[in-house]
Structures are given as structure tokens and as C-alpha cells.
Design an enzyme around this catalytic site. Structure first.
Site, short mmCIF file in Angstrom:
data_model
loop_
_atom_site.label_atom_id
_atom_site.label_comp_id
_atom_site.label_asym_id
_atom_site.label_seq_id
_atom_site.Cartn_x
_atom_site.Cartn_y
_atom_site.Cartn_z
N PRO A 88 -76.82 20.55 -1.21
CA PRO A 88 -77.80 19.60 -0.67
C PRO A 88 -77.15 18.49 0.16
O PRO A 88 -77.85 17.74 0.85
CB PRO A 88 -78.50 19.04 -1.92
CG PRO A 88 -77.78 19.55 -3.10
CD PRO A 88 -76.83 20.62 -2.67
N GLU A 115 -72.99 20.93 -11.30
CA GLU A 115 -73.23 19.64 -10.63
C GLU A 115 -72.61 19.60 -9.24
O GLU A 115 -72.91 18.74 -8.43
CB GLU A 115 -72.66 18.49 -11.47
CG GLU A 115 -73.38 18.28 -12.78
CD GLU A 115 -74.88 18.11 -12.58
OE1 GLU A 115 -75.28 17.12 -11.95
OE2 GLU A 115 -75.64 18.98 -13.03
N ARG A 153 -82.32 38.32 11.41
CA ARG A 153 -83.37 38.71 12.35
C ARG A 153 -83.04 38.30 13.79
O ARG A 153 -83.75 38.70 14.72
CB ARG A 153 -84.74 38.20 11.89
CG ARG A 153 -84.84 36.71 11.73
CD ARG A 153 -86.10 36.31 11.00
NE ARG A 153 -87.32 36.60 11.75
CZ ARG A 153 -87.68 35.98 12.85
NH1 ARG A 153 -86.91 35.04 13.36
NH2 ARG A 153 -88.80 36.28 13.47
N ASP A 168 -90.46 32.98 18.58
CA ASP A 168 -90.71 32.46 17.24
C ASP A 168 -91.06 30.99 17.28
O ASP A 168 -90.60 30.26 18.15
CB ASP A 168 -89.43 32.53 16.39
CG ASP A 168 -89.12 33.94 15.97
OD1 ASP A 168 -90.02 34.77 15.99
OD2 ASP A 168 -87.94 34.17 15.62
N1 ADE Z 1 -77.92 23.82 -3.64
C1 ADE Z 1 -78.82 23.11 -4.34
N2 ADE Z 1 -79.78 22.64 -3.53
C2 ADE Z 1 -79.50 23.06 -2.27
C3 ADE Z 1 -80.10 22.88 -1.01
N3 ADE Z 1 -81.22 22.18 -0.86
N4 ADE Z 1 -79.54 23.46 0.06
C4 ADE Z 1 -78.39 24.16 -0.07
N5 ADE Z 1 -77.77 24.36 -1.24
C5 ADE Z 1 -78.30 23.80 -2.34
#
Ligand code: ADE
Length: 248
Positions: A88, A115, A153, A168
């Protein structure tokens, strides 16, 4: 294209990679995907791949050695191959990023779990970090599947010859125009006349206008960077003057 995926849960990939378009792409030799279990690179007899964080706190951290050795082994000596950690904290995945990655002949995707991963993995083995959106999942496996799907794709030949990936949603910086197929009337909802007119120029013009209208209604943020002609900017200005926008 060849994609290596490093994960603690290879069987999570069974369904998405073995059905439909991705299945056919692999059968046709356009795409190869190898799954590697990070646990195979653990160095102790318990196959440990995670440990408690220095400094305390909750959760577990993926250990530096198994992950680093796994990346080195899978990637091999070619330092030009992108090694992408799904996290994230990465740059946000968009259609532009998919197009960028689709240009490479090889990619390595690393699925984080727990984590996070020991920071030294990032520093020594990872070349890029990608997030699929501002929310937190339990690991990088689903994001890796999303990325593989979006990239595959775009590989020439993966979609049928009549499919234009350039049309697209997002590819042109706009959402896509509405689609219809038979029957011409369902309940009291009719297919727009122009689509049945056989006039390809008129169809193209209608689709372009509807793409702009839909984008303006649903995702006006995209219009800031969309590539529009002067006439289309006028059309947009007219739309913006409408007090009650018609849902698009
Ligand atoms: N791992 C946990 N959440 C994630 C996300 N939003 N994007 C990529 N990898 C992740």
C-alpha cells in the site's frame, strides 16, 4: 511476456490464472507465469519466513534473507528486470502504469504479507513498489493478480484481433462510451438510432461525445488531463452550463 511471482500462497493464484483470457494467453505462448514459494528459500528447518519487529509492536515482518535470496534466484543476473513489491506504500497502479509495465519482456512481482517486509529487502532487491489503491489488503497476492490481468490484456494478440485496447476506459484518458447489443428495444429502453444507422462516422462521433459526457458526469477529475479538441472543449463547456446534469 514472462512474469515471476514470489508469494507465500501460490495456490491463491489457481483460479484467476487458469481461466478465460489469461488461460488462453498462456496456452498460446504469449504469456508465461511462474509461481515461486518464498518459504522454499527459508534457511532453518522450520521454514521460517517471518519474525517479530525490532522495537516491538504488533504483527510480524517478512525476514530479509529468504526474500532477498528468492528474488536473486528468480531474477537471475539481469539487473534490468523490474522487481516490483506490492504494498500500500507504492505508487498507485493506473492504466498508464499498466501500459508502462506491458513493454517489458520480464517482470518479477513480490507479494508482501504480514505487517510488511524488512526494509533491507526494499533497499537491495526491489526496484519498484506498487499499490492498487488507497486501502489495505491482507497481502500482495490479489494486487499481483490485478496487475497481471491488466498487463496481459495489453500484450498484442491476447485479446481478439477486433478488440481495440486503445478504446478502453482510461486508455484515452476518458471513460468508455456506452455499449448496446440486440434486441433494439428492451422493456421501454431503446438503442440510440445512430448506432443502428450504419453511418460509421456518425457512430464514432456519438461514441466520442458520450465518452466525454460520461467522464464529465462520473469522473470530472480525468478531464483535466484528457486530450480534447477545441470543439470537444466547447461541448464540455456546454455540458458544464447545464444546471441539472443528465446521468451518463
Ligand atoms: N498489500 C496490501 N494492500 C495493498 C494494496 N492496496 N496494494 C498493493 N499491495 C497491497
Amino acid at each position: 511476456m514472462h512474469i515471476d511471482i514470489l508469494t507465500l500462497f501460490p495456490s491463491m493464484f489457481d483460479g484467476p490464472l487458469t481461466e478465460s483470457i489469461l488461460k488462453r494467453a498462456q496456452e498460446n505462448g504469449l504469456l508465461t507465469i511462474h509461481l515461486h514459494n518464498i518459504r522454499d528459500y527459508a534457511t532453518d528447518k522450520h521454514h521460517t519466513v517471518d519474525d517479530t519487529p525490532y522495537g516491538g509492536g504488533g504483527g510480524m515482518v517478512m525476514m530479509v534473507e529468504p526474500l532477498t535470496v528468492a528474488v536473486e534466484d528468480v531474477r537471475g543476473p539481469d539487473a534490468g528486470i523490474p522487481v516490483i513489491l506490492l504494498t500500500p506504500q507504492g505508487r498507485v497502479f493506473t492504466q498508464q502504469v499498466a501500459q508502462e509495465l506491458a513493454q517489458y519482456p520480464r517482470l518479477v512481482l513480490v507479494c508482501g504479507r504480514y505487517e510488511g517486509v524488512d526494509e533491507r529487502v526494499r533497499r537491495s532487491a526491489i526496484t519498484d513498489e506498487i499499490s492498487i489503491g488507497d486501502y489495505v489488503l491482507t497481502g500482495g497476492e490479489l494486487p499481483a493478480m490485478v496487475i497481471v490481468d491488466a498487463i496481459s490484456r495489453l500484450i498484442p494478440g491476447v485479446l481478439g484481433a477486433r478488440w481495440a485496447a486503445e478504446e478502453d476506459s482510461h486508455a484515452m484518458g476518458l471513460l468508455e462510451y456506452p455499449h448496446y447489443t440486440r434486441p433494439p428495444v428492451f422493456r421501454d429502453m431503446v438503442v440510440p438510432d445512430v448506432l443502428q444507422s450504419g453511418d460509421h462516422g456518425a457512430v464514432d462521433a456519438w461514441r466520442r461525445r458520450e465518452a466525454i459526457r460520461r467522464t464529465w458526469y462520473r469522473r470530472p477529475d480525468l478531464l483535466v488531463t484528457a486530450d480534447l479538441s477545441d470543439g470537444e472543449r466547447w461541448y464540455l463547456a456546454d455540458l458544464a452550463e447545464t444546471d441539472a446534469p443528465v446521468p451518463a
